[in-house]
Motif scaffolding. Structure first.
Motif: not given
Length: 251
Positions: A55-57, A61-66
């Motif tokens: 998944s790319f981004g 934003q990935f930090y928040a999702q993780i």
């Protein structure tokens, strides 16, 4: 009949065996590393038998999702501070973090004649739009703001900035002509030792903080052999050649 039954059991045993070693790894990939991981994935799958699902981004934003429980197993960030923060928060497998690439920032135009390899066109200011990635979420966007600060151009270009959610969107603004030029990752416009299209100024490293890109195994991937295999593969010589071919430096 007995022989065919034995063959059937053997085939079933092989199927179970191959299923046991062929695992899938879910990877959160910083947008600047899209092309390299797409080039690496088939070779990784061939070498290990494991499947890579990317998944790319934007790194932020990935930090928040993780932090909110996204089931990623490996994180390839665009900086070293975000994986370190996740490590401090207990969201990673201890000892798994390492630098997989050092990125380069480039000022790029889709017009082959717009930039002459220097920052002259940027300083001249004869453009309507300058694309950057969101500096709060994307390390390459933050690096772009540091360059503008260093050149004393932050105020002059403030009204001309178009901000992408991530570095891919920033590059698309330039590629589609919605911005005459923009700060993007060298890996997006560079392949096999040369510029793939347009014109560019490769920003000197001293003009921004180093873009050290760290990878880490996240807690959901702690017991996944495919996650460990991917991290080892990224440290190897085969991956190194591909990573360097996109303009990255190795630690």
């Amino acid at each position: 009949m007995l022989k065919s039954l034995q063959h059937g059991l053997l085939a079933l045993g092989l199927a179970f065996a191959s299923g046991a070693i062929a695992d899938e790894v879910k990877v959160a990939v910083a947008a600047n590393f899209t092309a390299p991981i797409q080039a690496l994935a088939p070779a990784f799958e061939k070498a290990t038998g494991h499947k890579l699902v990317a998944s790319f981004g934007a790194t932020g934003q990935f930090y928040a999702q993780i932090q909110n429980g996204a089931p990623f197993e490996v994180f390839l960030a665009a900086d070293d501070s975000t994986p370190a923060k996740l490590e401090r928060n207990g969201a990673t497998v201890p000892g798994s973090r390492f630098t997989y690439a050092i990125g380069s920032l480039v000022l790029w135009s889709a017009d082959a004649n717009y930039l002459d390899g220097t920052d002259a066109a940027l300083k001249a200011g004869q453009f309507k739009h300058l694309a950057i990635a969101n500096p709060k979420a994307a390390p390459y966007g933050l690096a772009a703001t540091q360059v503008l600060d260093k050149l004393g151009l932050s105020e002059a270009v403030k009204g001309k900035l178009v901000e992408g959610q991530n570095i891919t969107q920033a590059q698309q603004f330039v590629a589609t002509g919605n911005a005459e030029l923009g700060f993007v990752a060298l890996s997006q416009v560079y392949k096999d030792g040369q510029l793939a299209s347009g014109s560019a100024w490769i920003v000197p490293e001293a003009m921004h903080e180093p873009i050290k890109q760290d990878a880490v195994i996240l807690k959901p991937g702690a017991n996944n052999p495919a996650a460990a295999a991917l991290v080892e593969y990224l440290k190897g010589p085969e991956a190194a050649k591909v990573i360097e071919s996109f303009g990255y430096k190795l630690p």
